[in-house]
Structures are given as structure tokens and as C-alpha cells.
Write a protein that holds these residues in place. Structure first.
Motif, PDB file in Angstrom:
ATOM      1  N   PRO A  89      -2.729  12.381 -14.536  1.00 37.41           N
ATOM      2  CA  PRO A  89      -2.041  10.902 -14.144  1.00 37.41           C
ATOM      3  C   PRO A  89      -1.554  10.900 -12.769  1.00 37.41           C
ATOM      4  O   PRO A  89      -1.653   9.808 -11.919  1.00 37.41           O
ATOM      5  CB  PRO A  89      -1.115  10.472 -15.242  1.00 37.41           C
ATOM      6  CG  PRO A  89      -1.543  11.355 -16.536  1.00 37.41           C
ATOM      7  CD  PRO A  89      -2.000  12.596 -15.584  1.00 37.41           C
ATOM      8  N   LEU A  90      -0.809  11.870 -12.260  1.00 38.14           N
ATOM      9  CA  LEU A  90      -0.335  11.787 -11.118  1.00 38.14           C
ATOM     10  C   LEU A  90      -1.082  12.010 -10.007  1.00 38.14           C
ATOM     11  O   LEU A  90      -1.071  11.347  -8.891  1.00 38.14           O
ATOM     12  CB  LEU A  90       0.785  13.286 -11.089  1.00 38.14           C
ATOM     13  CG  LEU A  90       2.329  12.946 -11.791  1.00 38.14           C
ATOM     14  CD1 LEU A  90       2.841  14.513 -11.716  1.00 38.14           C
ATOM     15  CD2 LEU A  90       3.029  11.888 -11.293  1.00 38.14           C
ATOM     16  N   LEU A  91      -2.377  12.675 -10.171  1.00 39.43           N
ATOM     17  CA  LEU A  91      -3.172  12.826  -9.334  1.00 39.43           C
ATOM     18  C   LEU A  91      -3.829  11.867  -8.931  1.00 39.43           C
ATOM     19  O   LEU A  91      -4.271  11.249  -7.931  1.00 39.43           O
ATOM     20  CB  LEU A  91      -4.161  13.989  -9.406  1.00 39.43           C
ATOM     21  CG  LEU A  91      -5.467  14.394  -8.645  1.00 39.43           C
ATOM     22  CD1 LEU A  91      -4.928  14.730  -7.445  1.00 39.43           C
ATOM     23  CD2 LEU A  91      -6.171  15.577  -9.243  1.00 39.43           C
ATOM     24  N   THR A  92      -4.353  11.162 -10.054  1.00 38.63           N
ATOM     25  CA  THR A  92      -5.170   9.793  -9.902  1.00 38.63           C
ATOM     26  C   THR A  92      -4.549   8.829  -9.196  1.00 38.63           C
ATOM     27  O   THR A  92      -4.823   7.881  -8.546  1.00 38.63           O
ATOM     28  CB  THR A  92      -5.651   9.563 -11.244  1.00 38.63           C
ATOM     29  OG1 THR A  92      -4.857   9.475 -12.212  1.00 38.63           O
ATOM     30  CG2 THR A  92      -6.852  10.477 -11.808  1.00 38.63           C
ATOM     31  N   ALA A  93      -3.125   8.534  -9.599  1.00 39.84           N
ATOM     32  CA  ALA A  93      -2.099   7.482  -9.055  1.00 39.84           C
ATOM     33  C   ALA A  93      -2.098   7.622  -7.931  1.00 39.84           C
ATOM     34  O   ALA A  93      -2.111   6.716  -6.821  1.00 39.84           O
ATOM     35  CB  ALA A  93      -0.866   7.500 -10.078  1.00 39.84           C
ATOM     36  N   ILE A  94      -1.745   8.943  -7.110  1.00 43.79           N
ATOM     37  CA  ILE A  94      -1.656   9.163  -5.665  1.00 43.79           C
ATOM     38  C   ILE A  94      -2.953   8.904  -5.057  1.00 43.79           C
ATOM     39  O   ILE A  94      -2.976   8.195  -3.812  1.00 43.79           O
ATOM     40  CB  ILE A  94      -1.173  10.603  -5.491  1.00 43.79           C
ATOM     41  CG1 ILE A  94       0.224  10.868  -6.024  1.00 43.79           C
ATOM     42  CG2 ILE A  94      -1.267  10.864  -4.203  1.00 43.79           C
ATOM     43  CD1 ILE A  94       0.825  12.267  -6.167  1.00 43.79           C
ATOM     44  N   ILE A  95      -4.211   9.315  -5.601  1.00 38.39           N
ATOM     45  CA  ILE A  95      -5.449   8.830  -5.241  1.00 38.39           C
ATOM     46  C   ILE A  95      -5.536   7.446  -4.660  1.00 38.39           C
ATOM     47  O   ILE A  95      -5.836   6.897  -3.929  1.00 38.39           O
ATOM     48  CB  ILE A  95      -6.495   9.565  -5.743  1.00 38.39           C
ATOM     49  CG1 ILE A  95      -6.515  10.876  -5.730  1.00 38.39           C
ATOM     50  CG2 ILE A  95      -7.676   8.965  -5.353  1.00 38.39           C
ATOM     51  CD1 ILE A  95      -7.584  11.701  -6.543  1.00 38.39           C
TER      52      ILE A  95
END
Length: 748
Positions: free
Chosen positions: A203-209
Motif C-alpha cells: 500500500p505504501l509503494l502504490t500510494a507513493i507511485i
């Protein structure tokens, strides 16, 4: 819809390398576009349809080169005890400061000599230099600010007390540290929730992307759509929030599907088809709330709303495509090490994996226990929640709206000290002078018309001083400066603005001259009034459209009605808490509120827009689980327990993450930012933990089957979007590829 999203999820899972590559390419292209774009010019702050804005427009037209919207600064001097600012040594130091300011930056438009402009107090203790700039506050360069600060420091070396105020001296606040605090809190909560660093990181990775693509796109298109430097602020805040939430719900559902024994691709498809449907409709409610900001008719807010809505759309698409793709790379690593070992042992011991698992009784979790508690005492829980929030909302009755001025800055800041020095030396109204623009084109004698205006305004109760200025080159427009008796944010000053406008109507009928009131103080008053006027239409639009959308999702009248009423209750309670802390000063020491005062004018609409989107997220994700269980044959009470069993932990984690993100703003030191952070954090606490976790199940328990009632004619008219996956389940049950075709999907 669920069937389409199911196919989409499986496709993204199978072609995960292609999907991941496409999103990385999009991020790269957006970043390249942002880096290649020229620095955007700030479009300034406009209030269409207000008298203040019309006055600014007249000033720019009739007084070209006057920089009507330019930044300003005041360098305030106080003489040492026993001396006066007119003493030779002090006067020399001030004259040196005037010369330094004129030569310090090419952004300077005018520098007023205090001895030539009557800017020395009657007792001689205080004087000030007024500096006007060619550019607005957002475009003042660091070099210009340094020149301003250096000038003050040299005057201090001469023995004077020097403080600097005005918008030119304000440094733009950067929220990077706050964002990092929010991401760190989110990482900890996700790791605890999932027990797996891989599952927590997705979730953190996709939110940052998603936020990276959104903000980079806004930067790249800034000059094309005339976007200001603040346009991306709301997009970043909301994009990060919903990006984490949406991915969190799909990853959680994927783990549940794997736990039920489905293979990885099937679990990804089912998770996207069911939780993904809820993500789509939750995203739509957020988009409605953000796009609805256009109702206020303030270009800056409209652009912020559209930009944030675009970032939310990106977050939804990422959740539906990139998350299933990344889940394909993660495999069983979405579980913690202990769970993975247990799954391997189970698979080794039984070939009929999910059938064996389905027969194993599961231990009741915290959500199950809480739901059963509410079902036993629904009336008590409902009364406790409603009465508690009602008590917290009581301070809303004394809500005072306004825009912060330098008088609300921290007492230790230079802006606040300059404000206080001017108040002591020249009177409290000196910090918020009004500018009267007299359009005398329709008058036979423009000079006489300006003098008449000055004479009439000078007789008003709230006016301390009236100073007519020269006419423009064409001789058809004049300016008058009016100093109120009271401080800029006071009710008396607001009354004076209304009195001047009333007198202006009478003057126009007498001699044909139109009187327009502007200046920072008048602009703030008009802004507050515009926000007040827009609040009810905005509420009606957002809540009305979302109600219709939720009727479509839940196929019920009472559930959406309950959702809307619960949201209003939580917003009122949050506003009450904001008033108690920031206006009344309760617990001011705990929250570091150094100067209680009026609540920021945009706070109610800002709270409604942001909190409504997040509240409907929690409503959709929690109640769709209940609706799903009910549609698949469970009794209403059992459906509530099922919804909490699978949704409470995830919704709680999402709410805690949001509270952590918003609470980080409380430590910013800027009162306006602190107010926003506190208001959003407390609103999420009230809505997620009191309304959604307590009031909602209590109301549903009392309503029973009636909660899901829908008139027959409406049921026939409404399209069936199949959010709960009933059609999908029937399709999968009929499929020969499903080894458990006769098994009803209840706990997913």
C-alpha cells in the motif's frame, strides 16, 4: 461491475510484468514532464463576484504599475527608552534602512520614507517603513526576503528594536517532514495489521507511485491550466490517504481469499472483483466531494479540488491494476513467516486445502467481539454515541469565522511583534487599513466626489482616520485609506466595512461616483461571507449525490440516510472540538495554541469535503461486507458480525493511519496548519470509531431486515451494479473450474 473487475484483476495478475512496467513508465513520463516544465507563475488569489475583487480589478486598470496584488512588508522600528525616532542618530539609521531596501532587490516597487509619509507615532517612539513589491507573496524570492531581513539586522545594530511584518516576510511552509512522519506511522500500522513487511509495503509503494504521478502531472500542466504552487497541496494529502486505504482493502481481501484456499490468481481476481467494487464507489464519493468545491466559485479552491480528484482517480486505477500485479510478485509473502509455515504444513497434510480450512472453526477476533457487544446493547451504544458527539458539538453555536492575520501569529514571531508594536504606536486598526476605490467616471467633478466620500466615511463610528490619496492620471478614479478603530479581525471592523458600503450606495445616487471597499481586511470579510454562503449548497450537492450513489451501492434507503446523518454528526462534533481548542483556548497548552481566535473561514467546507470522502470510504468498506453477507443468506445480526469480523481490523488500521498523518500537522507551529491537522484528525476519530464502529452497527441492529428495504419500483429502476459480487459468485459457482461450485461465499 464485480465480474468486470474480477477479470481485470486476473489479467493484471497474469501480465504483472507488463502492468508494473506501464506504471513505472507513466511515473517516469510524468516526472520528466514536471522537470521539463518551466516554473509556474502564481495566478494570485481571486474572489469572483465580490466587491473586493472588483475594486482590485479597477485599481489594476486605472492605476497601471501599481501592483494592486503585490506583496507588502512593514519594517517597524522602536526607539530605546528615553529616545524618540526623530532623534538624529535614530533618524539616520532609518534613512539608511530606506536606502538599503530600495537597492536590495529589483522586485521592490516602492519604499515609503516614514518621515515623509507621516509614519511616526505621535509619541515619537515608533516608526515604520512601508515596502511594496512588484510580485505577489508566492513569487517573492529568497534573495528579496534576505535583503529585507538584513536591513532589519543592520538597524538593530544601531540600537533600535526592529520587527518585520507583512506577507512578503512570510516563508512558505514545506510539509515534507510532516508527510514523512505520516508515511512512517502508516508503515508501522500496516506492519502490525498484516504481520508482513511485504504486505505492509505494497500500500505504501502504490500510494507513493500514485501521488508521484499525480503531483508530477500537476506540475507539468501548471502553466497550461494556470495552476498555482498550492494546487498540489490537497492532492498530495488526499492522494496519500486514499492511496494507502484502497490498496490496504484489496490486499486484506486477497489474504482472506488465500486463507479460504483459492490459488493466487483466483484470489487476486476475487479480491479485485469484490473489494475493488467498493474501492470504485468509495473513490467516486471522494471525487464528488472534491469536484463539488467548484460550487464555492473560488478559482484557487476549484483547481485544488479538480487536481485532488484527478489524484484520487489515479489511486483507484492503481488499486485495481497495479496491486493485483504486485500481489503476483509477492505470492505467499503477503503473510507473515508463521502463517506461511502453517499454510505449508496444512497443504502438505491435506490436498483438499480450502475445504479442510473451511471446516476449521475460526477464533473470534476483536471485531467479532465488539459487534456482538453492540448487538446485545444497541440502544445504549446508540445513545452514548449520539449524545457524546452532540455534547462535543455544542461549541459550534459560538463559531466565529475569519481569516488569520498577523495578530493570530505566535507571540514569539517577528510578524506578531511588529503587529503589536504598530497597535501600540498607532492604534489596533492600523494593522488592517481599508482601501476605498472611488470610481468617479460618472461624476461631473471627480475630485469633489472623492472629497465627499472621505468626509462621509470619516463621520462613521468605526473610522479612526481617513486619508484621501491622489487621483489617477486620467483624473477619474481616486483612492482613500481608512484606518479602523478596532483590530482587523474584530466584529466592529466588519461592521465598518458594511457601513461604508451602505454609505457608498447613497453617494452613488447623489453624485454618480461608485465606492468600492477593498484591502486585505475587506478581502478577508468577503472571503468569509462567500464561504458561508456556499456551505449549504455545497453540503446539499455533495451529500445529495453521494446519497444517490450509496442507494445504488447498497440498494437501500435507510443505510445511505444513516451514513449521511452520521457524517454530519461527526463533522459538527469535529467543528465543536476545533472551536473549543482554537477559539476558546481549551487545552491550548496541550496543542500548543499560543493565540486563540476566529476559526479559518474555509475550515467548515474543507472539513466537509475531506472528511466526507474518508467517511464514505469507511462506510462503503465496512457495510458492503455486511450487505454481501446478507445477500448471501445470513440473518441481519449475523451479517453485522460478519462485516465486523472481516472489515473492522482493516478499517481501524486505515483510520489510525489517517489520524497519524493528519495529527503530524499539529506540530507544524503554524496556527492555520495546526487547525487543519487537528480538525481532520479529530473528525476521523469521531467518524471512524464512534459513527462507523458504534452508531452504524447499533442502528442496523435496531432496523434488522428493514435496513435493506428498497421500494419495489425503485428496485426495478435502479441498475444492479453488483458491488457485493452476487452475480460474480453465481458465475463462479456455475463454472466447472470452481472445485467448490456449491459453496456460498460468506466469509471473504
Amino acid at each position: 461491475m464485480a465480474t468486470f473487475l474480477y477479470k481485470l484483476g486476473r489479467t493484471a495478475f497474469r501480465r504483472r510484468r507488463l502492468v508494473a512496467l506501464l506504471w513505472v513508465a507513466l511515473l517516469f513520463l510524468a516526472g520528466a514532464g514536471a522537470s521539463a516544465a518551466s516554473t509556474p507563475k502564481d495566478p494570485g488569489f481571486a474572489l469572483p463576484g465580490t466587491e473586493s475583487q472588483r475594486a482590485f480589478d479597477v485599481l489594476e486598470e486605472r492605476f497601471p504599475g501599481g501592483s494592486a496584488d503585490g506583496a507588502t512588508a512593514r519594517v517597524v522600528f522602536r526607539a530605546p527608552d528615553g529616545q524618540k525616532m526623530t532623534d538624529a542618530g535614530n533618524k539616520a539609521a532609518v534613512n539608511k534602512a530606506v536606502a538599503d531596501l530600495k537597492s536590495g532587490s529589483d522586485q521592490v516597487s516602492t519604499v515609503a520614507d516614514p518621515y515623509a509619509s507621516d509614519a511616526v507615532s505621535k509619541d515619537g517612539s515608533t516608526a515604520y517603513i512601508s515596502v511594496s513589491y512588484k510580485v505577489n507573496m508566492m513569487e517573492v524570492s529568497d534573495k528579496t526576503r534576505e535583503a529585507l531581513t538584513d536591513t532589519g539586522e543592520r538597524a538593530e545594530d544601531a540600537g533600535l528594536t526592529v520587527e518585520i511584518g507583512g506577507d512578503a516576510s512570510m516563508v512558505e511552509q514545506h510539509a515534507a517532514s510532516t508527510e514523512m512522519i505520516g508515511i512512517a506511522i502508516a508503515a508501522v500500522v500496516l506492519a502490525i495489521t498484516f504481520g508482513s513487511m511485504i504486505a505492509a509495503g505494497l500500500p505504501l509503494l502504490t500510494a507513493i507511485i500514485g501521488v508521484g504521478i499525480g503531483i508530477s502531472s500537476i506540475t507539468a500542466l501548471a502553466n497550461v491550466f494556470d495552476l498555482g504552487t498550492t494546487t498540489g497541496t490537497l492532492a498530495m494529502m488526499i492522494g496519500l490517504a486514499v492511496g494507502i486505504d484502497y490498496a490496504l482493502f484489496i490486499v486484506s481481501r486477497y489474504r482472506a481469499e488465500l486463507a479460504d484456499g483459492y490459488d493466487h490468481e483466483e484470489a487476486a481476481g476475487r479480491a479485485t472483483g469484490t473489494a475493488g467494487s467498493a474501492v470504485v464507489f468509495a473513490g467516486l464519493t471522494v471525487v464528488i466531494a472534491l469536484v463539488g468545491l467548484a460550487v464555492v466559485n473560488i478559482p484557487m479552491l476549484s483547481k485544488m479540488g479538480f487536481a485532488a480528484a484527478g489524484t484520487v482517480v489515479i489511486a483507484v486505477i492503481i488499486a485495481l491494476t497495479l496491486i493485483p500485479a504486485l500481489l503476483g510478485f509477492a505470492g505467499d509473502k503477503v503473510f507473515g513467516r508463521k502463517v506461511r509455515k502453517a499454510r505449508k504444513a496444512q497443504q502438505a497434510g491435506a490436498h483438499a486445502g480450502h475445504a479442510a480450512h473451511a471446516n476449521n472453526p475460526q477464533k473470534a477476533n476483536g471485531g467479532t467481539r465488539w459487534a456482538r457487544f453492540v448487538l446485545r446493547r444497541p440502544v445504549a451504544v446508540l445513545l452514548a454515541g449520539v449524545v457524546g458527539l452532540g455534547i462535543v458539538a455544542i461549541p459550534v453555536g459560538s463559531l466565529q469565522l475569519g481569516l488569520p492575520d498577523e495578530g493570530s501569529s505566535a507571540p514569539s514571531s517577528s510578524q506578531r511583534k511588529a503587529y503589536d508594536m504598530l497597535s501600540d504606536g498607532f492604534g489596533p486598526g492600523f494593522n488592517g487599513p481599508l482601501t476605498l476605490v472611488v470610481d468617479a467616471k460618472g461624476s461631473e467633478n471627480p475630485k469633489a466626489a472623492v472629497d465627499t466620500v472621505a468626509d462621509r466615511v470619516g463621520k462613521l463610528d468605526g473610522a479612526a482616520a481617513v486619508v484621501p490619496g491622489p487621483l489617477n492620471k486620467a483624473g477619474d478614479t481616486g483612492m482613500i485609506t481608512v484606518v479602523p478603530k478596532d483590530r482587523p479581525s474584530s466584529v466592529a471592523t466588519e461592521d465598518l466595512v458594511h457601513d461604508i458600503r451602505a454609505a457608498g450606495d447613497a453617494i452613488k445616487s447623489d453624485n454618480g461616483a461608485e465606492v468600492l471597499v477593498t484591502g486585505t481586511t475587506a478581502l478577508n470579510i468577503d472571503f468569509s461571507q462567500k464561504m458561508n454562503d456556499a456551505l449549504l449548497p455545497y453540503l446539499a450537492l455533495v451529500v445529495g449525490l453521494a446519497f444517490l450513489l450509496l442507494v445504488l451501492v447498497f440498494r437501500s434507503i435507510l443505510v445511505p440516510l444513516k451514513a449521511a446523518l452520521g457524517f454530519l454528526l461527526s463533522v459538527l462534533a469535529a467543528l465543536g472540538a476545533v472551536v473549543a481548542v482554537f477559539q476558546w483556548g481549551w487545552l491550548s497548552g496541550l496543542f500548543n495554541v499560543e493565540q486563540p481566535g476566529p476559526i479559518m473561514s474555509m475550515m467548515p467546507i474543507f472539513l466537509v469535503g475531506v472528511v466526507f470522502g474518508l467517511a464514505m470510504d469507511y462506510e462503503v468498506f465496512l457495510v458492503t461486507r455486511m450487505r454481501e453477507a446478507y445477500v448471501h443468506g445470513e440473518r441481519p445480526a449475523d451479517a453485522i458480525v460478519t462485516g465486523f469480523k472481516h472489515g473492522a481490523r482493516v478499517v481501524t488500521a486505515a483510520a489510525v493511519i489517517m489520524v497519524g498523518v493528519f495529527a503530524g500537522f499539529i506540530g507544524s507551529g503554524e496556527q492555520m496548519v495546526m487547525m487543519i491537522g487537528f480538525g481532520l484528525a479529530i473528525a476521523v476519530i469521531f467518524d471512524a470509531f464512534v459513527v462507523r464502529m458504534a452508531i452504524v452497527p447499533a442502528v442496523l441492529a435496531l432496523l434488522g431486515h428493514k435496513a435493506w428495504w428498497l421500494p419495489g419500483w425503485l428496485d426495478r429502476v435502479l441498475p444492479n451494479v453488483d458491488v457485493e459480487g452476487e452475480k460474480l459468485q453465481k458465475r463462479l459457482s456455475d463454472s466447472p473450474q470452481d472445485p467448490d461450485g456449491d459453496r456460498q461465499l460468506v466469509r471473504v
